[in-house]
Design an enzyme around this catalytic site. Structure first.
Site, short mmCIF file in Angstrom:
data_model
loop_
_atom_site.label_atom_id
_atom_site.label_comp_id
_atom_site.label_asym_id
_atom_site.label_seq_id
_atom_site.Cartn_x
_atom_site.Cartn_y
_atom_site.Cartn_z
N ALA A 10 0.81 -1.22 0.00
CA ALA A 10 0.00 0.00 0.00
C ALA A 10 0.84 1.28 0.00
O ALA A 10 0.41 2.32 -0.48
CB ALA A 10 -0.93 -0.01 1.21
N PHE A 36 -2.89 0.87 5.21
CA PHE A 36 -3.66 0.33 6.33
C PHE A 36 -3.06 0.69 7.68
O PHE A 36 -3.77 0.98 8.61
CB PHE A 36 -3.70 -1.20 6.22
N HIS A 66 -3.86 -9.95 -3.70
CA HIS A 66 -5.07 -9.72 -2.91
C HIS A 66 -6.25 -9.29 -3.76
O HIS A 66 -7.22 -8.74 -3.25
CB HIS A 66 -4.78 -8.70 -1.80
N CYS A 97 -25.61 -12.65 -8.22
CA CYS A 97 -25.28 -13.11 -9.56
C CYS A 97 -26.50 -13.82 -10.17
O CYS A 97 -27.42 -14.20 -9.44
CB CYS A 97 -24.11 -14.07 -9.41
N SER A 115 4.63 -3.21 4.68
CA SER A 115 5.06 -3.45 6.06
C SER A 115 5.64 -4.86 6.18
O SER A 115 6.28 -5.18 7.19
CB SER A 115 3.89 -3.27 7.01
N ASN A 173 11.09 1.21 2.47
CA ASN A 173 9.88 1.44 3.28
C ASN A 173 10.19 2.52 4.31
O ASN A 173 11.29 2.59 4.83
CB ASN A 173 9.46 0.14 3.99
N ILE A 217 9.15 6.85 -0.86
CA ILE A 217 9.45 6.25 -2.16
C ILE A 217 9.72 7.34 -3.21
O ILE A 217 10.69 7.25 -3.98
CB ILE A 217 8.27 5.35 -2.60
#
Ligand code: NAD
Ligand code: ZN
Length: 253
Positions: free
Chosen positions: A29, A40, A126, A159, A200, A224, A242
C-alpha cells in the site's frame, strides 16, 4: 541489515539495477500513498478508522455485506480519482523494457496497470477492488452494475446463479489464490534483484515472496518508511519515502 543514508542507498540501488537482468518488484500500500490512497497501518491509515469485515462475516450477514459494499464504493470513488505516481511509472517501464520479470502486488487499486505495466505481468495477490465477483461461480460484475443493483433493491447484489457478489479482493479469513502465489514464487526464485517497496511485510503469506527471492540467491532491497521484520534478511534497506528516492534513481521521469 539496517537502514542506509538515502543518498548513498540511491547510488547503490541504481548500480544494482543497472547490473540486474531479472528484477522482481513486490509492492504494498505504501507505493500508492503518494497517489493519495491511504495505507492500512500508518497513522491515519484505514485501520485507525475502521475494523475490516472478514469473509466469514460477509457470508453470514446481509448487514455486513451492505456495510462492505458501502465502504468499497466510497473507496472506489477515491481510486478512480487517484493517478499513478513516479513509483508506479518507473516500475511499469522496467517491466516494459524487459528488465523486470513483473510486479507482484498486495494492492487492489489497479494503479500498476494504469501506469502502463502489462496486465499479464502484474500479479495481484489480494485481488482487485475495481470489480465485483460472484462467490459461487466466479462471474465478474462491473462496479457500475453493483452500484445500480444496490440502489434498485437496497440488498447485496446477486449473480444470475443466485450467489452473493463480493468485491473481487481477498478478504480477511479468505484463502490466497494458489495460481497467483505459485507464479509469484516462480518469479521470486528466478529474480536476481527483488525490490520490496512500500510494504510493512507483516502480512503472510504475501511477505514470503520477497523472502524467497532473497533466499534464492538474488539481492533483496527493501524500501519502506518504517522498519520491517524482513530488514535483517535484506541486502539493502532504505527507510525513506518512495517518491524522493525514485526521483534520484530515475531522473528521466
Ligand atoms: P501496510 O499498510 O501494511 O504497509 C504499508 C507500508 O508502507 C507501511 O509500513 C508504511 O510505513 C509504508 N509507507 C507508506 N507510505 C510510504 C511512502 N510514501 N514511502 C515509503 N513507505 C511508505 O500495507 P501492505 O503491507 O501493503 O499490506 C496490507 C494490505 O493492505 C494488503 O492486503 C493490501 O491489499 C491492502 N491495502 C491496499 C491498498 C491499495 O491497494 N492501495 C491500500 C490500503 C490497503
Ligand atoms: Zn454466480
Amino acid at each position: 541489515m539496517s537502514g542506509e543514508a538515502p543518498g548513498k542507498a540511491a547510488a547503490r540501488l541504481a548500480a544494482w539495477l543497472a547490473e540486474a537482468e531479472r528484477v522482481l518488484a513486490f509492492t504494498g500500500a505504501g507505493i500508492s500513498t503518494e497517489s493519495g490512497i491511504p495505507d492500512f497501518r500508518s497513522p491515519g491509515g484505514i485501520w485507525s478508522q475502521m475494523q475490516p469485515i472478514t469473509y466469514q462475516e460477509f457470508v453470514a450477514s446481509e448487514e455486513a455485506r451492505l456495510e462492505d459494499w458501502r465502504r468499497r464504493l466510497v473507496m472506489n470513488d477515491q481510486l478512480a480519482r487517484a493517478e499513478p505516481n513516479l513509483g508506479h511509472q518507473a516500475l511499469a517501464s522496467l517491466v516494459r523494457s524487459g528488465k523486470a520479470l513483473g510486479i507482484v502486488t498486495q494492492n487492489i487499486d489497479g494503479l500498476h496497470q494504469r501506469a502502463g505495466a502489462p496486465p499479464d505481468r502484474v500479479i495481484e495477490l489480494h485481488g482487485n477492488a475495481t470489480r465485483g465477483r460472484c462467490l459461487d461461480c466466479g462471474t465478474i460484475m462491473p462496479l457500475e452494475e453493483v452500484r445500480a443493483a444496490l440502489e434498485a433493491s437496497g440488498a447485496c447484489p446477486r449473480c444470475a446463479c443466485g450467489g452473493h457478489v463480493k468485491a473481487a479482493v481477498i478478504s480477511f479469513g479468505e484463502t490466497m489464490p494458489e495460481p497467483e502465489m505459485a507464479r509469484a514464487a516462480e518469479w521470486a526464485e528466478a529474480s536476481d534483484l527483488c525490490l520490496a517497496i512500500g510494504s510493512s511485510l507483516i502480512v503472510h503469506p504475501a511477505a514470503s515472496i520477497p523472502l524467497l527471492a532473497g533466499q534464492s540467491g538474488g539481492r533483496l532491497v527493501i524500501v519502506n518508511r518504517e522498519p520491517t521484520p524482513l530488514d535483517e534478511a535484506a541486502d539493502l534497506v532504505v527507510h525513506s519515502a518512495i517518491g524522493p528516492l525514485f526521483e534520484e534513481i530515475f531522473p528521466d521521469f
